[in-house]
Design a protein around this motif. Structure first.
Motif, short mmCIF file in Angstrom:
data_model
loop_
_atom_site.label_atom_id
_atom_site.label_comp_id
_atom_site.label_asym_id
_atom_site.label_seq_id
_atom_site.Cartn_x
_atom_site.Cartn_y
_atom_site.Cartn_z
N PRO A 75 -2.61 -12.37 12.45
CA PRO A 75 -2.61 -13.60 12.90
C PRO A 75 -3.89 -14.56 12.51
CG PRO A 75 -2.14 -11.82 14.53
CD PRO A 75 -2.71 -11.57 13.52
N HIS A 76 -5.01 -13.94 12.17
CA HIS A 76 -6.15 -14.97 11.83
C HIS A 76 -5.88 -15.57 10.61
CE1 HIS A 76 -6.99 -11.15 9.74
NE2 HIS A 76 -7.63 -11.77 8.94
N LYS A 77 -4.77 -15.34 9.93
CA LYS A 77 -4.57 -15.74 8.69
C LYS A 77 -3.88 -17.57 8.83
CE LYS A 77 -4.80 -14.54 4.96
NZ LYS A 77 -6.15 -14.67 3.68
N PHE A 78 -3.61 -17.61 10.04
CA PHE A 78 -2.86 -18.88 10.37
C PHE A 78 -3.77 -19.85 10.98
CE2 PHE A 78 0.58 -15.51 11.08
CZ PHE A 78 1.21 -15.98 10.26
N LYS A 79 -3.20 -21.11 10.67
CA LYS A 79 -4.29 -22.31 11.16
C LYS A 79 -3.71 -22.86 12.44
CE LYS A 79 -5.83 -23.81 6.55
NZ LYS A 79 -7.15 -23.27 6.60
#
Length: 367
Positions: A75-79
């Motif tokens: 999830p942390h890869k999404f903006k």
């Protein structure tokens, strides 16, 4: 995932680096540092928070490594803001001379009228609304060009795991043909202009040059003598609109105009000297309309009509689309087929007369 520590030169700070290996570029900085000997309460708090952040980043990188080869995207890869994703895509993929991608981003922001939109808010209905916004605002191929780039961004976001299916997959890009077709100059009207005086000689000679070269207003406005090379007078132009170079072997009329202008100069022009001293685009078009009227041509001719006429008159002589496109500076024939072609017949009476001969009329009347 290892995190390396590196002491600064003066020894007051420790900077943290990722450790992917020992080759060049495999130890990028995390952007985080701590104070070696914290002297104040603020520096101690900074160190505590920095170390906590390092633990988070180390955990994130470990999950990323473990997710390789699987369908899982951390999830942390999404903006959180889709506009940030759009902006990053533009920066990575923009090309000199091609403004459609960056302009599509500008138009999307103007359409939204806000600085934040989450990816989940970008729905099929929003895509349709944005397409309608572009069609209401622009004519020609511009709405299609901008919306196509918008679709590129959503396709990339889908590949990156933001969507299972692109929100714009069922929303096709559409062009918006102008309700008024541009006029063009026929061969006999070229000749009328050549023999009709114009109140502004700069406008007259620059427009005729465009009629014989297909140059745009923005290109002839900035045309300088260093773009005209050699005894054959071949001009190499980097087009302002497309950024594409085009080499043109000049027609005798075009050569005569340039030769006439050079002869007026007291000495050889400097390389960067402009060939023409033209007014604003609006002023040039007003002068052009007066000249066209004086020539007895009952048409609404603007500067862009020169490029259209150049293309159509060559096609009338059966010059193939690929050659015409090359002379116009296009890399494909798409624009020639869509825009730079005849949309109405030159002479309807002459066309109709190609039907079976009128000498058969008496036989028909006897029936």
């Amino acid at each position: 995932m290892n995190i390396l520590e590196r002491l600064s030169k003066n020894g007051d700070k420790i900077t943290f680096y990722y450790d992917y290996g020992r080759k060049k570029g495999q130890r990028p900085s995390t952007g985080i540092f701590i104070y070696t000997h914290p002297k104040s309460r603020e520096e101690k708090i900074h160190n505590k928070q920095a170390r906590a952040l390092i633990d988070v980043k180390k955990s994130q990188k470990t999950i990323e490594q473990q997710a390789i080869g699987s369908a899982y995207i951390p999830p942390h890869k999404f903006k959180a803001n889709f506009l940030d994703y759009y902006d990053e895509y533009v920066e990575k993929n923009k090309r000199d001379g091609n403004r459609h991608l960056s302009n599509s981003f500008t138009q999307f922001k103007e359409f939204l009228k806000k600085d934040f939109i989450s990816p989940i808010e970008v729905t099929e209905n929003l895509c349709k609304e944005f397409r309608r916004y572009l069609l209401d605002k622009y004519t020609g191929e511009t709405p299609s060009d901008y919306f196509t780039r918008f679709k590129w961004v959503l396709d990339a976001a889908t590949s990156d795991g933001y969507y299972i299916k692109s929100p714009s997959e069922e929303v096709a890009a559409k062009s918006n043909p102008s309700t008024m077709l541009k006029d063009l100059l026929e061969v006999e009207e070229y000749l009328q202009l050549l023999v009709t005086p114009c109140l502004n000689q700069e406008v007259q000679e620059a427009f005729i040059l465009c009629c014989y070269t297909g140059l745009r207003w923005c290109d002839v406005k900035t045309l300088s003598w260093d773009q005209i090379k050699g005894p054959t007078l071949v001009t190499r132009i980097i087009q302002a609109k497309t950024g594409q170079p085009v080499t043109l072997t000049l027609h005798p009329i075009a050569r005569a105009i340039l030769g006439k202008r050079k002869a007026r100069l007291d000495s050889l022009p400097n390389e960067n000297t402009l060939v023409f001293r033209l007014p604003s685009a609006d002023g040039a078009n007003k002068m052009l309309l007066q000249w066209v009227k004086a020539a007895g041509i009952d048409k609404h001719i603007t500067w862009s009509c020169a490029r259209l006429s150049f293309s159509i008159l060559l096609q009338d002589k059966l010059v193939d689309d690929a050659t015409v496109a090359c002379l116009l500076g296009h890399t494909t024939t798409d624009q020639v087929k869509k825009i730079y072609k005849r949309h109405r017949p030159k002479d309807e009476s002459a066309t109709i007369s190609n039907l079976p001969s009128p000498e058969l009329l008496p036989y028909f009347l006897q029936l």
